[in-house]
Design a protein around this motif. Structure first.
Motif, PDB file in Angstrom:
ATOM      1  N   LEU A 201       0.812  -1.218   0.000  1.00 17.18           N
ATOM      2  CA  LEU A 201       0.000   0.000   0.000  1.00 17.18           C
ATOM      3  C   LEU A 201       0.845   1.267   0.000  1.00 17.18           C
ATOM      4  N   ARG A 202       2.111   1.160   0.328  1.00 18.11           N
ATOM      5  CA  ARG A 202       2.974   2.343   0.311  1.00 18.11           C
ATOM      6  C   ARG A 202       3.185   2.853  -1.111  1.00 18.11           C
ATOM      7  N   ARG A 203       2.972   1.989  -2.081  1.00 16.50           N
ATOM      8  CA  ARG A 203       3.139   2.386  -3.485  1.00 16.50           C
ATOM      9  C   ARG A 203       1.799   2.731  -4.123  1.00 16.50           C
ATOM     10  N   CYS A 204       0.828   3.092  -3.270  1.00 16.52           N
ATOM     11  CA  CYS A 204      -0.516   3.421  -3.749  1.00 16.52           C
ATOM     12  C   CYS A 204      -0.935   4.791  -3.215  1.00 16.52           C
ATOM     13  N   THR A 205      -2.007   5.300  -3.800  1.00 22.46           N
ATOM     14  CA  THR A 205      -2.634   6.513  -3.293  1.00 22.46           C
ATOM     15  C   THR A 205      -4.015   6.152  -2.748  1.00 22.46           C
ATOM     16  N   VAL A 206      -4.434   6.864  -1.703  1.00 19.46           N
ATOM     17  CA  VAL A 206      -5.742   6.620  -1.106  1.00 19.46           C
ATOM     18  C   VAL A 206      -6.814   7.219  -2.014  1.00 19.46           C
TER      19      VAL A 206
END
Length: 374
Positions: free
Chosen positions: A344-349
C-alpha cells in the motif's frame, strides 16, 4: 504465560473481578501474579497459603526513583545550567505518572516466571490509553532520537565543530535505547496472542456506550477482548416487587452489552477470599486479535482494500489521514499511527467507507512507483 488485563467503567467492580480471577488461578495450582494500584484492596482477600503473589503498584515511589535516576544521568548538563538538584523528600508525583508505574510493573511481569498475570487496570477510557502508550512512546523516541543518527564517540567533537551546535550527549541516546527496550517488552506482552482484555460492567444506562467506545479503541490497537463480565446481577426470581423491578431493568440493559458472563450481587462488599469464589468469571481461551487484511481487487475495481475491524465505530467519530508511509487513524478519543503494509505504500488513497463495524480504505496503485509487469 497467560495475561488478563481487567478494566471497565469506574465503580463497576473491576478490581474485585480481577482479584477473584487471580485467586481462582492460584486455587487451580497456577503461579499467579496480581497487579493492582488500588490501595483499598483488602489484605484479607489474599490471606492464607497458596494465594497469588500481590504487587501493589506504587506510582509515587516509581516517579521519585525515575526522577532521581534521570537527574543523576543528566548531572553534568544540569550542572552547566546551574541547576539545583532535587531531593527525594521534596518530589511529588505528577498527574499521569501512575500510567508509567503500571507500564513498569507490566514490564517486570513480562520477564517473570508466571502461569497467569492478572492486571487491575485503570477505568475506561484511561486503560485503553495506557495499553496504547508503549507503541506511541517508542514511535516518539525513534522520531526524536533516531538510533542510526548517533555518531561514533570519537567523531562527536569534530561534528559539533562542523555543525556549530553541541551534539546530543551519549547518555541521551543510551537512555532512549533503554526506554525503547523496556517499552518494547511491555508492548510485546500487551500484543501477545495469550493476552486478553476483560471488560467488567454493571448493566445500566451508561454501560453500553462506555463499552462501545472501549471496544472500538481496543480494536484500533488490535487487542483481543473477552466477552463482557456483567457484574452485580440481581436475582430475577425475587418476590419483592421493588427488587424484581431493578432486576428487570438490569436484564433490559444486559441485552445491549452483547455476549456476557453474569456474576451475582452478593448483597454486600466481599470481605474474604471465600467471598470472591462466586465472583470469578469462567476461564475462557485467549481470543484472537482483530485481523487487518488487504484484499486485492485490482482486477475488478482497480484498487486494493485495507479492511480494518472497528466494532462500534461511527462515521462522525472517525478520522483518517495519510502521512507518508503511515496512516493516522482516529476514532472518538483514541488515535493510532500505523505503518502501511508494503504494497500500500506504493498506492494513493482513493476513498474509505465504514460498513457494519469494518473500515475499508481503498488504495489505487501509483503508476510512477508500482512495479511494472512484462
Amino acid at each position: 504465560m497467560r495475561t488478563v488485563l481487567v478494566t471497565g467503567p469506574g465503580g463497576a467492580g473491576r478490581t474485585t473481578v480481577a482479584a477473584a480471577t487471580a485467586l481462582g488461578g492460584a486455587r487451580r495450582g497456577q503461579r499467579v501474579l496480581f497487579l493492582t494500584g488500588d490501595r483499598a484492596v483488602p489484605d484479607d482477600w489474599f490471606a492464607g497459603d497458596g494465594g497469588p503473589v500481590v504487587r501493589r503498584v506504587d506510582s509515587g515511589a516509581h516517579f521519585r526513583a525515575e526522577m532521581l535516576a534521570f537527574q543523576d544521568r543528566a548531572a553534568a548538563a544540569l550542572g552547566l545550567l546551574g541547576a539545583t538538584p532535587l531531593a527525594d523528600e521534596e518530589l511529588t508525583e505528577l498527574p499521569g505518572s501512575d500510567r508509567f508505574a503500571l507500564l513498569r510493573a507490566l514490564r517486570d511481569a513480562a520477564v517473570g516466571d508466571w502461569d497467569l498475570v492478572v492486571a487491575d487496570l485503570p477505568p475506561l477510557p484511561d486503560a485503553v490509553a495506557v495499553l496504547g502508550l508503549p507503541e506511541q512512546l517508542r514511535r516518539y523516541l525513534r522520531r526524536l532520537l533516531p538510533p542510526e543518527r548517533q555518531a561514533a564517540r570519537a567523531l562527536r567533537p569534530m561534528l559539533a565543530q562542523l555543525a556549530g551546535v553541541p551534539m546530543p550527549a551519549a547518555w541521551l541516546y543510551e537512555t532512549a535505547a533503554r526506554w525503547d527496550t523496556e517499552l518494547g517488552a511491555v508492548q510485546a506482552l500487551v500484543e501477545a496472542p495469550t493476552t486478553t482484555v476483560r471488560l467488567v460492567a454493571e448493566p445500566g444506562p451508561a454501560a453500553a456506550e462506555a463499552l462501545r467506545t472501549a471496544r472500538t479503541g481496543l480494536a484500533l490497537h488490535r487487542l483481543a477482548v473477552e466477552p463482557v463480565v456483567a457484574n452485580r446481577m440481581l436475582p430475577t426470581t425475587s418476590p419483592d416487587p421493588w427488587l424484581s423491578g431493578l432486576a428487570a431493568q438490569q436484564q433490559a440493559h444486559l441485552k445491549a452489552l452483547g455476549e456476557a458472563h453474569e456474576l451475582p450481587h452478593l448483597g454486600r462488599d466481599p470481605r474474604t477470599a471465600d467471598d470472591l469464589v462466586p465472583l470469578e468469571p469462567p476461564p475462557v481461551p485467549p481470543a484472537p486479535a482483530p485481523d487487518w487484511t488487504v484484499e486485492d481487487r485490482r482486477e475488478d475495481d482497480g484498487v486494493l482494500v485495507w479492511r480494518i475491524p472497528l466494532p462500534g465505530a461511527t462515521k462522525q467519530d472517525l478520522g483518517l489521514v495519510r502521512r507518508g508511509d503511515e496512516l493516522v487513524l482516529t476514532t472518538g478519543p483514541f488515535r493510532r499511527v500505523v505503518p502501511l503494509p508494503s504494497a500500500l505504500r506504493r498506492c494513493t488513497v482513493t476513498g474509505a467507507g465504514l460498513d457494519d463495524g469494518t473500515l475499508s480504505v481503498r488504495f489505487a496503485p501509483d503508476p510512477d512507483v508500482w512495479p511494472r509487469t512484462r
